[in-house]
Design a protein around this motif. Structure first.
Motif, PDB file in Angstrom:
ATOM      1  N   ARG A 202      38.170  32.281  26.850  1.00  0.00           N
ATOM      2  CA  ARG A 202      38.420  31.052  27.581  1.00  0.00           C
ATOM      3  C   ARG A 202      37.596  29.894  27.038  1.00  0.00           C
ATOM      4  O   ARG A 202      37.549  28.828  27.621  1.00  0.00           O
TER       5      ARG A 202
ATOM      6  N   HIS B  78      27.731  32.883  25.433  1.00  0.00           N
ATOM      7  CA  HIS B  78      27.802  31.581  26.105  1.00  0.00           C
ATOM      8  C   HIS B  78      27.705  30.436  25.106  1.00  0.00           C
ATOM      9  O   HIS B  78      27.098  30.592  24.043  1.00  0.00           O
TER      10      HIS B  78
ATOM     11  N   LYS C 292      24.777  26.042  33.492  1.00  0.00           N
ATOM     12  CA  LYS C 292      26.225  26.247  33.393  1.00  0.00           C
ATOM     13  C   LYS C 292      26.571  27.156  32.211  1.00  0.00           C
ATOM     14  O   LYS C 292      27.445  28.010  32.319  1.00  0.00           O
ATOM     15  N   ASP C 293      25.864  26.967  31.094  1.00  0.00           N
ATOM     16  CA  ASP C 293      26.118  27.809  29.916  1.00  0.00           C
ATOM     17  C   ASP C 293      25.963  29.287  30.251  1.00  0.00           C
ATOM     18  O   ASP C 293      26.749  30.120  29.804  1.00  0.00           O
TER      19      ASP C 293
ATOM     20  N   THR D 227      26.143  30.707  33.225  1.00  0.00           N
ATOM     21  CA  THR D 227      26.867  31.146  34.432  1.00  0.00           C
ATOM     22  C   THR D 227      28.361  30.857  34.287  1.00  0.00           C
ATOM     23  O   THR D 227      29.113  31.703  33.821  1.00  0.00           O
ATOM     24  N   ASP D 228      28.790  29.661  34.659  1.00  0.00           N
ATOM     25  CA  ASP D 228      30.211  29.317  34.694  1.00  0.00           C
ATOM     26  C   ASP D 228      30.894  29.418  33.335  1.00  0.00           C
ATOM     27  O   ASP D 228      32.073  29.753  33.250  1.00  0.00           O
ATOM     28  N   SER D 229      30.172  29.109  32.267  1.00  0.00           N
ATOM     29  CA  SER D 229      30.765  29.103  30.930  1.00  0.00           C
ATOM     30  C   SER D 229      30.540  30.408  30.174  1.00  0.00           C
ATOM     31  O   SER D 229      30.916  30.518  29.008  1.00  0.00           O
TER      32      SER D 229
END
Length: 115
Positions: free
Chosen positions: A3, A84, A92-93, A95-97
């Motif tokens: 993704r 990541h 964010k790197d 976790t979400d990314s």
């Protein structure tokens, strides 16, 4: 396959291991450098930064993503791997990314929080 956006140019993969998998992790780290020609970081036999287990880091670019991730999936032999992007937002790197291969581990994210 992943993704990750082409807008991310630089990535890290963190390969986690312990006393029982130390020898295999050393071999894997060496293979990443020799077979794939990618830069590998220190072989940490203690938790470092947000990483809760021993680990080593692989540095790579977006162009190398399609090579490295399937290779790691094939050869990680049960080791957890965090992949990541590297941006200005480390929280964010990580976790979400992030993309996990194998078991996702709980990271020590408080180091990314503003005091």
């Amino acid at each position: 396959m992943t993704r990750f956006s082409a807008s991310f140019s630089h990535y890290h993969a963190h390969v986690y291991f312990d006393e029982n998998s130390l020898s295999y992790a050393q071999q894997l780290r060496e293979r990443v450098g020799k077979e794939l020609g990618l830069a590998v970081g220190n072989f940490n036999t203690r938790p470092v930064g947000p990483h809760p287990k021993w680990s080593f880091e692989i540095d790579f670019t977006h162009g190398e993503l399609e090579l490295l991730v399937p290779w790691l999936e094939q050869y990680r032999q049960g080791l957890s791997v965090l992949v990541h992007p590297v941006t200005q937002d480390e929280l964010k790197d990580h976790t979400d990314s992030a993309l996990w291969l194998g078991e996702a581990l709980s990271l020590s994210l408080e180091i990314f929080m503003d005091n």
